[in-house]
Design an enzyme around this catalytic site. Structure first.
Site, PDB file in Angstrom:
ATOM      1  N   GLY A  44       0.868  -1.175   0.000  1.00 28.38           N
ATOM      2  CA  GLY A  44       0.000   0.000   0.000  1.00 28.38           C
ATOM      3  C   GLY A  44       0.895   1.212   0.000  1.00 28.38           C
ATOM      4  N   THR A  45       0.381   2.320  -0.507  1.00 24.27           N
ATOM      5  CA  THR A  45       1.309   3.448  -0.649  1.00 24.27           C
ATOM      6  C   THR A  45       0.950   4.700   0.131  1.00 24.27           C
ATOM      7  OG1 THR A  45       0.344   3.605  -2.804  1.00 24.27           O
ATOM      8  CG2 THR A  45       2.538   2.744  -2.685  1.00 24.27           C
ATOM      9  N   THR A  46       0.706   5.805  -0.550  1.00 19.23           N
ATOM     10  CA  THR A  46       0.879   7.107   0.086  1.00 19.23           C
ATOM     11  C   THR A  46      -0.205   7.521   1.087  1.00 19.23           C
ATOM     12  OG1 THR A  46       1.783   7.624  -2.058  1.00 19.23           O
ATOM     13  CG2 THR A  46       1.482   9.460  -0.557  1.00 19.23           C
TER      14      THR A  46
END
Lengths: 281, 225
Positions: A44-46
């Protein structure tokens, strides 16, 4: 499942992870073998968090990736930790979700057993210990880096905390971002941030930051108008944790679109060709 | 070699039951009343820290009378049981019935195998989406379980309070009416109980995920009327 009773010398007290260990369910990710099998797992990212007048705003994009592929389009990365705090995650999706689940239970369990809730500082320290316990898995590539933010009922202010993989806990006074797009998102927030921001302006800033991160980082998902998937944005203040409705995010995003005419954005709509350079075919 | 005196099992059980009942009768009583939005708990308790009523899980609450240290141990075990179950399966799978059975098993074991029975009477309550889904499990010191409807009364003066509640209880009471009925039944005719003498909590359908809430201070005074 029998009733868990303990003699005083082995009683885990209000610690839910300790209770799980006593019952033979180890809550931590154990690594079987050293660095021999680099796995392709979901990431998962930002996520970003911004301190506002009277609280905090947290936001996260919805994309999860496995290597160069998009593996999930509507993943949630911002969660309520309890009534007055939230946690946002970036990194290996599986261990991160498990960490959030355990963290939420840990706080609720403490509150029920002890009869009152942990201080915001206490909650941040709890999370820091969980991140540190995860370090062996992080060394194998399963890095989990959360953001923690909440409304401090004792001080009457919003506070936010950043973590590193070793469990280091850093309180930020203004804003924080983590994940693959954090460089871009963080820069946008940094430029747009003002002290004692109005929560509504902070929400717009967070949405813009995630949009810009998605523009430049392939692992960060932008607003998906086709499927109606928008970033998750939560406001935490004296009234507690409140996730904004998708419709509101859509409206705010459409407002942002007005500011994003091609002349205002880097790169141009015609594929980078400039009037003075003819593209040779 | 000395032989212990023979004591008939009936006598042993009777002595233990008397012992437990005597211990329970020393404390004040408590009642739980079903009302239109859920279940109301009312206990006579002058302490604002040593609680008799508490939250177990989203829809489940616990109440106990008798020896505080013993029912508090049971309460903590219940929270652990529920949280473990919710963690292992899902939040929806946590139910009052399995918890009541676990308590019954534990209390029964203590009653028959230990030196001293537990001097407690406990209540495990759960609310459903509709009034019909509400459950009240009343568990005695020897592990017997009674599934009750409408209301439940725990403690030494249970019979007198039950008789009073029987008169004042009605279907679909609102919160204020249920509270006044419960407090009136606890107090009896000769005395009045004020906000400082009471511990009041509800499991209310209109609350969010965690249905349990305490009613204290000014809100309580206002409701008592």
């Amino acid at each position: 499942m029998t009733l868990p009773f303990f003699t005083p010398d082995v009683d885990p007290g209000p610690d839910f992870a300790g209770l799980l260990r006593r019952q033979g369910r180890d809550p931590e990710t154990r690594i079987a073998d050293a660095a021999s099998h680099p796995l392709t797992i979901m990431h998962g990212t930002t996520v970003v968090a911004i301190r506002t007048a009277g609280g905090v705003v947290m936001a996260g994009d919805r994309r999860a990736t496995s290597g160069n592929l998009i593996s999930h389009r509507s993943m949630e990365k911002v969660f309520p930790a309890d009534r007055f705090s939230g946690v946002a995650i970036a990194g290996a999706a599986g261990p991160a979700m498990e960490m959030v689940r355990l963290f939420q239970l840990q706080l609720e369990h403490y509150e029920k057993v002890e009869g009152h809730h942990l201080s915001l500082e206490g909650k941040a320290n709890q999370l820091s210990q969980m991140v540190r316990a995860h370090l062996p898995a992080a060394m194998q590539g399963m890095v989990v880096v959360p953001l923690f933010a909440g409304y401090d009922l004792q001080r009457g202010v919003g506070r936010l905390f950043e973590f590193d993989v070793t469990g280091g806990r850093y309180e930020e006074l203004h804003h924080a971002a983590t994940g693959s797009g954090s460089l871009h998102a963080g820069t946008v927030v940094k430029i747009g941030y003002r002290a004692e921001m109005d929560p509504s302006d902070a929400v717009d800033l967070a949405i813009r930051a995630l949009f810009e991160a998605a523009d430049d980082d392939s692992a960060t998902g932008g607003p998906d108008l086709v499927r109606g998937i928008f970033p998750i944005v939560a406001v935490i203040d004296a009234d507690g944790y409140r996730r904004l409705e998708d419709d509101e995010i859509r409206r705010r995003f459409e407002g942002l679109l007005g500011d994003l005419s091609p002349s205002n954005t880097r790169g141009s709509a015609d594929g980078g060709a400039r009037p003075d350079q003819e593209v040779e075919r | 070699m000395s032989m212990p005196f023979y004591v008939a099992p009936e006598q042993v059980m009777k002595d233990r039951a008397d012992y437990a009942r005597k211990g329970i009768a020393k404390g004040r009583s408590l009642c739980a009343v079903s009302y239109d939005d859920g279940i109301l708990f009312a206990a006579e308790n002058t302490s604002s820290t040593l609680r008799k009523i508490s939250e177990i899980y989203d829809r489940i609450a616990f109440a106990g009378v008798g020896r505080y240290s013993e029912f508090d141990q049971l309460r903590v075990a219940g929270v652990r049981h529920a949280d473990m179950k919710g963690y292992a399966y899902s939040r929806e799978d946590v139910d009052a019935q399995s918890l009541a059975n676990a308590y019954a098993q534990m209390l029964n074991h203590t009653f028959t195998h230990e030196m001293k029975p537990m001097e407690v009477e406990i209540l495990v309550a759960e609310i459903g989406d509709e009034r019909a889904g509400d459950e009240l499990f009343h568990i005695l010191y020897d592990g017997s379980v009674v599934d009750e409807d409408r209301f439940s009364v725990l403690g030494g003066e249970a019979d007198a309070i039950t008789a009073r509640l029987d008169e004042s209880w009605a279907d679909e009471l609102d919160l204020g009416a249920a509270l006044r009925a419960a407090v009136g039944a606890l107090a009896g005719d000769d005395r009045a109980l004020g906000a400082d003498d009471l511990e009041i909590a509800v499991l209310a359908r209109s609350n969010g995920r965690r249905k349990f809430a305490r009613i204290e201070g000014e809100a309580l005074t206002a409701l008592l009327g």
